[in-house]
Design a protein around this motif. Sequence first.
Motif, PDB file in Angstrom:
ATOM      1  N   ARG A 305       0.840  -1.195   0.000  1.00  0.00           N
ATOM      2  CA  ARG A 305       0.000   0.000   0.000  1.00  0.00           C
ATOM      3  C   ARG A 305       0.881   1.253   0.000  1.00  0.00           C
ATOM      4  O   ARG A 305       1.903   1.313   0.676  1.00  0.00           O
ATOM      5  CB  ARG A 305      -0.920   0.030   1.212  1.00  0.00           C
ATOM      6  CG  ARG A 305      -1.907  -1.130   1.278  1.00  0.00           C
ATOM      7  CD  ARG A 305      -2.880  -1.099   0.100  1.00  0.00           C
ATOM      8  NE  ARG A 305      -3.926  -2.113   0.233  1.00  0.00           N
ATOM      9  CZ  ARG A 305      -4.913  -2.274  -0.625  1.00  0.00           C
ATOM     10  NH1 ARG A 305      -4.993  -1.476  -1.691  1.00  0.00           N
ATOM     11  NH2 ARG A 305      -5.817  -3.221  -0.453  1.00  0.00           N
ATOM     12  N   THR A 306       0.444   2.264  -0.750  1.00  0.00           N
ATOM     13  CA  THR A 306       1.189   3.523  -0.834  1.00  0.00           C
ATOM     14  C   THR A 306       0.576   4.532   0.132  1.00  0.00           C
ATOM     15  O   THR A 306      -0.632   4.791   0.081  1.00  0.00           O
ATOM     16  CB  THR A 306       1.143   4.065  -2.278  1.00  0.00           C
ATOM     17  OG1 THR A 306       1.733   3.108  -3.152  1.00  0.00           O
ATOM     18  CG2 THR A 306       1.899   5.387  -2.385  1.00  0.00           C
ATOM     19  N   LEU A 365       1.563  17.304  -3.328  1.00  0.00           N
ATOM     20  CA  LEU A 365       1.008  16.568  -4.463  1.00  0.00           C
ATOM     21  C   LEU A 365       1.931  15.446  -4.902  1.00  0.00           C
ATOM     22  O   LEU A 365       1.475  14.353  -5.276  1.00  0.00           O
ATOM     23  CB  LEU A 365       0.725  17.516  -5.626  1.00  0.00           C
ATOM     24  CG  LEU A 365      -0.398  18.540  -5.405  1.00  0.00           C
ATOM     25  CD1 LEU A 365      -0.611  19.366  -6.667  1.00  0.00           C
ATOM     26  CD2 LEU A 365      -1.702  17.863  -4.996  1.00  0.00           C
ATOM     27  N   ASP A 366       3.247  15.702  -4.854  1.00  0.00           N
ATOM     28  CA  ASP A 366       4.202  14.645  -5.198  1.00  0.00           C
ATOM     29  C   ASP A 366       4.114  13.497  -4.198  1.00  0.00           C
ATOM     30  O   ASP A 366       4.149  12.325  -4.576  1.00  0.00           O
ATOM     31  CB  ASP A 366       5.627  15.200  -5.223  1.00  0.00           C
ATOM     32  CG  ASP A 366       5.907  16.035  -6.458  1.00  0.00           C
ATOM     33  OD1 ASP A 366       5.114  15.954  -7.415  1.00  0.00           O
ATOM     34  OD2 ASP A 366       6.904  16.777  -6.448  1.00  0.00           O
ATOM     35  N   ALA A 367       4.005  13.831  -2.933  1.00  0.00           N
ATOM     36  CA  ALA A 367       3.927  12.798  -1.904  1.00  0.00           C
ATOM     37  C   ALA A 367       2.680  11.948  -2.070  1.00  0.00           C
ATOM     38  O   ALA A 367       2.683  10.745  -1.784  1.00  0.00           O
ATOM     39  CB  ALA A 367       3.955  13.431  -0.516  1.00  0.00           C
ATOM     40  N   ASP A 370      -0.546   8.606  -6.454  1.00  0.00           N
ATOM     41  CA  ASP A 370      -0.992   7.202  -6.423  1.00  0.00           C
ATOM     42  C   ASP A 370      -1.155   6.648  -5.006  1.00  0.00           C
ATOM     43  O   ASP A 370      -1.100   5.428  -4.793  1.00  0.00           O
ATOM     44  CB  ASP A 370      -0.022   6.307  -7.209  1.00  0.00           C
ATOM     45  CG  ASP A 370       0.048   6.688  -8.684  1.00  0.00           C
ATOM     46  OD1 ASP A 370      -1.009   7.050  -9.243  1.00  0.00           O
ATOM     47  OD2 ASP A 370       1.140   6.632  -9.253  1.00  0.00           O
ATOM     48  N   ALA A 371      -1.358   7.521  -4.022  1.00  0.00           N
ATOM     49  CA  ALA A 371      -1.474   7.068  -2.639  1.00  0.00           C
ATOM     50  C   ALA A 371      -2.812   6.372  -2.388  1.00  0.00           C
ATOM     51  O   ALA A 371      -3.854   6.789  -2.903  1.00  0.00           O
ATOM     52  CB  ALA A 371      -1.313   8.242  -1.683  1.00  0.00           C
ATOM     53  N   SER A 396      -4.542   7.465  -5.588  1.00  0.00           N
ATOM     54  CA  SER A 396      -5.188   6.264  -6.092  1.00  0.00           C
ATOM     55  C   SER A 396      -6.592   6.125  -5.529  1.00  0.00           C
ATOM     56  O   SER A 396      -7.537   5.782  -6.249  1.00  0.00           O
ATOM     57  CB  SER A 396      -4.362   5.029  -5.728  1.00  0.00           C
ATOM     58  OG  SER A 396      -5.028   3.834  -6.059  1.00  0.00           O
ATOM     59  N   THR A 397      -6.725   6.407  -4.219  1.00  0.00           N
ATOM     60  CA  THR A 397      -8.014   6.331  -3.537  1.00  0.00           C
ATOM     61  C   THR A 397      -8.149   7.532  -2.616  1.00  0.00           C
ATOM     62  O   THR A 397      -7.189   7.908  -1.943  1.00  0.00           O
ATOM     63  CB  THR A 397      -8.123   5.040  -2.701  1.00  0.00           C
ATOM     64  OG1 THR A 397      -7.798   3.921  -3.526  1.00  0.00           O
ATOM     65  CG2 THR A 397      -9.524   4.875  -2.142  1.00  0.00           C
TER      66      THR A 397
END
Length: 425
Positions: A305-306, A365-367, A370-371, A396-397
């Motif tokens: 998980r990201t 935003l970079d961090a 796709d989190a 991501s979500t």
Amino acid sequence: MGATHAACMAELGFEVLGLDVDQQKIDMLERGELPIHEPGLEEMLQRNLKSGRLRFTTSYEEAAKFGDVHFICVGTPQKKGEYAADVSYLDAVVESLAPHLDRECLVVGKSTVPVGTAERLADKLVRLAPAGMQVELAWNPEFLREGFAVKDTLQPDRIVLGVASERAEKVLRDVYTPLGDIPIVVTDFPTAELVKTAANAFLATKISFINAMAEVCEAAHADVKLLSLALSYDDRIGGRYLNPGLGFGGGCLPKDIRAFMARAGELGADQALTFLREVDAINMRRRARMVDLARGLVGESFANRTVAVLGAAFKPNSDDIRDSPALDVAVTIGQEGGMVTIYDPVALDNARRAHPGLGYATSALDAAQDADVVLLLTEWDEFVQLDPEALGSVVSTRNIVDGRNALDAETWRSAGWHYRALGRP
């Protein structure tokens, strides 16, 4: 504290010589650069270096010849494996400075110390200084907040003078006269030492109280933010330090309440402070609960998980990562298999040095790219002002856990985010 006090004393018009044993830090300060992030301090440092009122050295002999008043501003960290404070840095300063004190002067401790330290150091000064009884000690605790240190030095809410003579009191009153009409409390050594530790213990207790209420609110499906708001209107309670969330960290409150408990035990008064053990425990449970909330949003496991972590410093307007709840949570999630990426406006370099195995980004935003879940762990203004749609476009979500209860829940939920926060439905 030392750099701030030196620059502020120069700002008030005094001739100031700052001393440190670290040549690299002295070189930085002489260039007008700070080894820490503290708003407004670097400009003040540069201004007073240029005026000639402020300079720096590594020589105790030079400092002894220069100063009429010597402020000791060293740290008193927690001993490894113990609750007690390590006062060895204070002893090292006294043992290095005293042999060069051959004329009348005042040595003033500002560090947070176990009660009884000042009396012991006063005796050591007299024994080691060539001027003997002409060298006096006073205790003048600091009440600085990181991020507001300049303001708190130049506009303090009170000044505490722990003195053993009228001469010492007069010298310190003269030093602080340029500050204007500030309440001054004159005490003996033990009371001056206890003022700082008692203040920190009270603040820690207030923070942990509202976080204990957050635990109850979660169990009862109540809202701790509204509970806190209702309590804040009571003049006897007030709203300051009643913000529910991830709890306190940094280099002061955690180690100071533990040192206070340790010293009370040495004095045979340990039962008086047993409540501080629960204050400490409540504070640490907040970090575990934060991890639980995040885990629940990603399917009960962080494996593959990201996770985006917004904040590394223990509080906003600081680059201090000592005992940072934000980093503690990030490290725990990383150990559980999560792919963690951290962003903080000023504490990234410190965080990267301390935890090189975690990921780091140059913006929120970079961090969040796709989190699977975003964690707001330090309430920097730029995080509070984040656009939920902009952030939502890169994740991501749309899962977010607000560890500081700093965001407007309805705004984020209206933007399609699954919003969770400590102590709230």
